[in-house]
Design an enzyme around this catalytic site. Structure first.
Site, PDB file in Angstrom:
ATOM      1  N   LYS A  13       0.823  -1.221   0.000  1.00 47.52           N
ATOM      2  CA  LYS A  13       0.000   0.000   0.000  1.00 47.52           C
ATOM      3  C   LYS A  13       0.850   1.261   0.000  1.00 47.52           C
ATOM      4  CE  LYS A  13      -2.232  -0.727   3.856  1.00 47.52           C
ATOM      5  NZ  LYS A  13      -1.846  -2.089   4.228  1.00 47.52           N
ATOM      6  N   ARG A  88      -9.425   1.953   9.198  1.00 46.92           N
ATOM      7  CA  ARG A  88      -9.156   0.543   9.468  1.00 46.92           C
ATOM      8  C   ARG A  88     -10.213  -0.087  10.363  1.00 46.92           C
ATOM      9  NH1 ARG A  88      -3.053   1.138   8.905  1.00 46.92           N
ATOM     10  NH2 ARG A  88      -2.132  -0.911   9.068  1.00 46.92           N
ATOM     11  N   ARG A 127      11.016  -7.919   4.486  1.00 40.16           N
ATOM     12  CA  ARG A 127      11.123  -6.491   4.784  1.00 40.16           C
ATOM     13  C   ARG A 127      11.675  -6.285   6.199  1.00 40.16           C
ATOM     14  NH1 ARG A 127       5.792  -2.816   4.409  1.00 40.16           N
ATOM     15  NH2 ARG A 127       5.467  -3.464   6.554  1.00 40.16           N
ATOM     16  N   ARG A 144      -0.916  -8.892  13.151  1.00 41.46           N
ATOM     17  CA  ARG A 144      -1.414  -7.801  12.296  1.00 41.46           C
ATOM     18  C   ARG A 144      -2.355  -8.344  11.225  1.00 41.46           C
ATOM     19  NH1 ARG A 144       3.953  -5.560  10.431  1.00 41.46           N
ATOM     20  NH2 ARG A 144       2.807  -4.223   9.009  1.00 41.46           N
TER      21      ARG A 144
HETATM   22  P1  AMP Z   1       0.956   0.756   8.577  1.00 37.91           P
HETATM   23  O1  AMP Z   1       2.237   1.418   8.224  1.00 37.91           O
HETATM   24  O2  AMP Z   1      -0.222   1.362   7.860  1.00 37.91           O
HETATM   25  O3  AMP Z   1       1.013  -0.732   8.444  1.00 37.91           O
HETATM   26  O4  AMP Z   1       0.690   1.066  10.134  1.00 37.91           O
HETATM   27  C1  AMP Z   1       1.598   0.635  11.118  1.00 37.91           C
HETATM   28  C2  AMP Z   1       0.898   0.560  12.477  1.00 37.91           C
HETATM   29  O5  AMP Z   1       0.398   1.854  12.838  1.00 37.91           O
HETATM   30  C3  AMP Z   1      -0.308  -0.347  12.523  1.00 37.91           C
HETATM   31  O6  AMP Z   1       0.054  -1.702  12.739  1.00 37.91           O
HETATM   32  C4  AMP Z   1      -1.058   0.240  13.715  1.00 37.91           C
HETATM   33  O7  AMP Z   1      -0.461  -0.112  14.940  1.00 37.91           O
HETATM   34  C5  AMP Z   1      -0.841   1.721  13.516  1.00 37.91           C
HETATM   35  N1  AMP Z   1      -1.902   2.304  12.638  1.00 37.91           N
HETATM   36  C6  AMP Z   1      -1.724   2.845  11.402  1.00 37.91           C
HETATM   37  N2  AMP Z   1      -2.884   3.270  10.899  1.00 37.91           N
HETATM   38  C7  AMP Z   1      -3.837   2.984  11.817  1.00 37.91           C
HETATM   39  C8  AMP Z   1      -5.244   3.154  11.875  1.00 37.91           C
HETATM   40  N3  AMP Z   1      -5.927   3.702  10.852  1.00 37.91           N
HETATM   41  N4  AMP Z   1      -5.884   2.743  12.995  1.00 37.91           N
HETATM   42  C9  AMP Z   1      -5.222   2.198  14.029  1.00 37.91           C
HETATM   43  N5  AMP Z   1      -3.896   1.972  14.043  1.00 37.91           N
HETATM   44  C10 AMP Z   1      -3.203   2.378  12.943  1.00 37.91           C
END
Ligand code: AMP
Length: 190
Positions: A13, A88, A127, A144
Site C-alpha cells: 500500500k 481501518r 522487509r 497484524r
Molecule cells: P501501517 O504502516 O499502515 O502498516 O501502520 C503501522 C501501524 O500503525 C499499525 O500496525 C497500527 O499499529 C498503527 N496504525 C496505522 N494506521 C492505523 C489506523 N488507521 N488505525 C489504528 N492503528 C493504525
C-alpha cells in the site's frame, strides 16, 4: 481527487500510495508514517502508541481519527488526498464520513489491493530483515494479519456497496501494479 487505498499488511500500500499520489498531484497521507515519525521523535503521541504498534495492534480510534481530521484540514489537502492505512475500523469509517460531510466533500474511489496471505507473510519477513521495523517479526506479522482480517477486511463491503471499490491484483512488480491501479482508476472515474 479523494482516494483511499486499502489492503492487508505487506501488500505494498505505502509504495503504491506514494506513486499514485504523485501521479494525481495530491498528498499521500499514511497514518502509519505519522505514528512512526512520532515514535521516532519520542513525542507524547509517539510514547503513547509505540507499544501498541510494536505488538501489531490498532491505535485507538479517538487518537487516529483526530490526527486524520487535523491532517485533512491542512492547506495541501484542500483539493484532494490519498489516505493510506485509514480507515481501518468501522468507527474510523464513520468518523471519516462525518469529516467529509462537514466539508461537503466525498471519496471518489477506494483502491483495494488484493493478495493471498502466504506471499504477504513471506514479503513482510523479508522487509523485516531489510528495514528492521519494530513491528515486523513473525508473531507480530501474524497478529497484524489477524487484526486486519477481523477489523478491516469487512470494511471493503461498505465501500463496495457504495459503488466506490476498485479491486486490483496486488501481486507483481511495483510498476506493473501501479499501472493496473491507474488504469482501473481511469476506467472507474471517466
Ligand atoms: P501501517 O504502516 O499502515 O502498516 O501502520 C503501522 C501501524 O500503525 C499499525 O500496525 C497500527 O499499529 C498503527 N496504525 C496505522 N494506521 C492505523 C489506523 N488507521 N488505525 C489504528 N492503528 C493504525
Amino acid at each position: 481527487m479523494r482516494l483511499l487505498i486499502m489492503g492487508p499488511p505487506g501488500v505494498g500500500k505505502g509504495t503504491q500510495a506514494k506513486d499514485i499520489a504523485a501521479h494525481y498531484g495530491i498528498p499521500a497521507i499514511s497514518t502509519g508514517d505519522i505514528f512512526r515519525a512520532n515514535v521516532k521523535n519520542e513525542t507524547p503521541l509517539g510514547l503513547e502508541v509505540a507499544r501498541i504498534m510494536e505488538i501489531g495492534g490498532y491505535v485507538p480510534d479517538e487518537i487516529t481519527d483526530s490526527i486524520v481530521e487535523n491532517r485533512l484540514a491542512e492547506a495541501d489537502a484542500a483539493n484532494g488526498w490519498l489516505l493510506d492505512g485509514y480507515p481501518r475500523t468501522l468507527g474510523q469509517v464513520e468518523s471519516l464520513d462525518k469529516v467529509l460531510a462537514g466539508t461537503g466533500t466525498a471519496i471518489d474511489a477506494v483502491i483495494s489491493l488484493v493478495a493471498a496471505e502466504e506471499p504477504l507473510i513471506a514479503r513482510l519477513l523479508k522487509r523485516a530483515e531489510i528495514e528492521g521495523r519494530a513491528d515486523d517479526n513473525e508473531e507480530t506479522i501474524k497478529h497484524r494479519m489477524a487484526v486486519y482480517n477481523e477489523a478491516t477486511d469487512p470494511l471493503l463491503a461498505i465501500y463496495r456497496e457504495r459503488g466506490l471499490l476498485v479491486e486490483v491484483d496486488g501481486i507483481g512488480a511495483i510498476p506493473e501494479v501501479a499501472q493496473r491501479i491507474t488504469s482501473a482508476l481511469d476506467a472507474k472515474l471517466s
